[in-house]
Design an enzyme around this catalytic site. Structure first.
Site, PDB file in Angstrom:
ATOM      1  N   ASP A 134      41.526  44.087  36.383  1.00  0.00           N
ATOM      2  CA  ASP A 134      42.494  43.148  36.955  1.00  0.00           C
ATOM      3  C   ASP A 134      41.830  41.787  37.067  1.00  0.00           C
ATOM      4  OD1 ASP A 134      44.415  45.086  37.244  1.00  0.00           O
ATOM      5  OD2 ASP A 134      44.473  45.041  39.424  1.00  0.00           O
TER       6      ASP A 134
ATOM      7  N   LYS B 212      48.119  43.226  27.970  1.00  0.00           N
ATOM      8  CA  LYS B 212      48.098  42.607  29.294  1.00  0.00           C
ATOM      9  C   LYS B 212      49.432  42.841  29.986  1.00  0.00           C
ATOM     10  CE  LYS B 212      44.971  38.871  27.977  1.00  0.00           C
ATOM     11  NZ  LYS B 212      44.869  37.422  27.723  1.00  0.00           N
TER      12      LYS B 212
ATOM     13  N   HIS C 278      48.375  35.286  23.763  1.00  0.00           N
ATOM     14  CA  HIS C 278      48.997  35.070  25.063  1.00  0.00           C
ATOM     15  C   HIS C 278      48.560  33.732  25.652  1.00  0.00           C
ATOM     16  CE1 HIS C 278      48.833  35.446  29.550  1.00  0.00           C
ATOM     17  NE2 HIS C 278      50.110  35.648  29.306  1.00  0.00           N
TER      18      HIS C 278
ATOM     19  N   TYR D  81      46.693  39.412  36.185  1.00  0.00           N
ATOM     20  CA  TYR D  81      46.983  40.242  35.021  1.00  0.00           C
ATOM     21  C   TYR D  81      46.046  41.422  34.904  1.00  0.00           C
ATOM     22  CZ  TYR D  81      43.486  37.173  32.738  1.00  0.00           C
ATOM     23  OH  TYR D  81      42.363  36.451  32.420  1.00  0.00           O
TER      24      TYR D  81
ATOM     25  N   LYS E  63      37.615  24.269  25.246  1.00  0.00           N
ATOM     26  CA  LYS E  63      37.758  25.361  24.277  1.00  0.00           C
ATOM     27  C   LYS E  63      39.183  25.422  23.699  1.00  0.00           C
ATOM     28  CE  LYS E  63      35.700  29.923  24.656  1.00  0.00           C
ATOM     29  NZ  LYS E  63      35.409  30.927  25.643  1.00  0.00           N
ATOM     30  N   ASP E  64      40.182  25.250  24.575  1.00  0.00           N
ATOM     31  CA  ASP E  64      41.572  25.367  24.132  1.00  0.00           C
ATOM     32  C   ASP E  64      42.057  24.152  23.345  1.00  0.00           C
ATOM     33  OD1 ASP E  64      41.894  27.918  25.088  1.00  0.00           O
ATOM     34  OD2 ASP E  64      42.925  27.324  26.926  1.00  0.00           O
TER      35      ASP E  64
END
Length: 190
Positions: A47, A71, A118, A131, A168-169
């Protein structure tokens, strides 16, 4: 628990039965037995929780085989727009996505199966996102697709100038250039 199908097979919304009275409310947020009967036979092993402010966009992430993850996501404070993108080559819905608003008010959860990228964007001043994962985090297996890939056509419901990304994104490949994607004809739950 009501299971609501989406436009992409396997991606489902879970809507709990909420019991309300003068004291507040109660609902069962997860039942392994009911989940396996109605959604998918898998066991969640980890979790996670994140807290983010308005405009934060996390994604589009996945874990490559053999450490792929399903997920089950939900929001316990605020509101997010949650996105699941089909990245299974050969799938009739390859490159298509499901967008679902998850909030502390609607108590909905979204199940993202293995074979999907996701991500989510925070639509309120703050959001706490939880999640469950059915495989442990494996940094060597990280994969991602660009959040702003024009071929995906995702409306994150935030003005582009307000979007906050990690370093990073900012630099993930477009889907057409992504490596190590999934195969539609492979059962990743065996």
């Amino acid at each position: 628990m009501e299971i609501i199908k989406t436009e992409i097979e396997g991606v489902v919304i879970l809507e709990p039965r909420i019991f309300r009275d003068a004291r507040g409310y109660f609902f069962e947020s997860f039942s392994q037995r009911e989940f396996e009967e109605k959604v998918c036979r898998t066991v969640f092993v980890q979790d996670n929780e994140s807290k983010s402010s308005y405009g934060v966009l996390r994604g589009l992430h996945f874990q490559k085989p053999p450490y792929m993850q399903s997920k089950l996501v939900r929001v316990i404070e605020g509101t997010v727009l949650d996105i699941a993108v089909d990245i299974r080559r050969g799938s009739p819905t390859f490159g298509k996505h499901v967008a679902v608003e998850l909030s502390a008010e609607n108590h909905r959860q979204l199940f993202i199966p293995r074979g999907f990228a996701h991500g989510f964007s925070v639509l309120t001043q703050q959001a706490v996102f939880q999640y469950k994962c059915d495989s442990y985090y494996a940094p060597q297996s990280e994969g991602a697709v660009a959040w702003n890939d024009p071929a995906l056509g995702i409306d994150w419901r935030i003005p582009q100038e307000d979007i906050i990304l990690s370093d990073k994104d900012r630099c993930h490949p477009y889907l057409k250039d992504a490596q190590d994607l999934f195969d539609y004809n492979t059962n990743y739950y065996m």
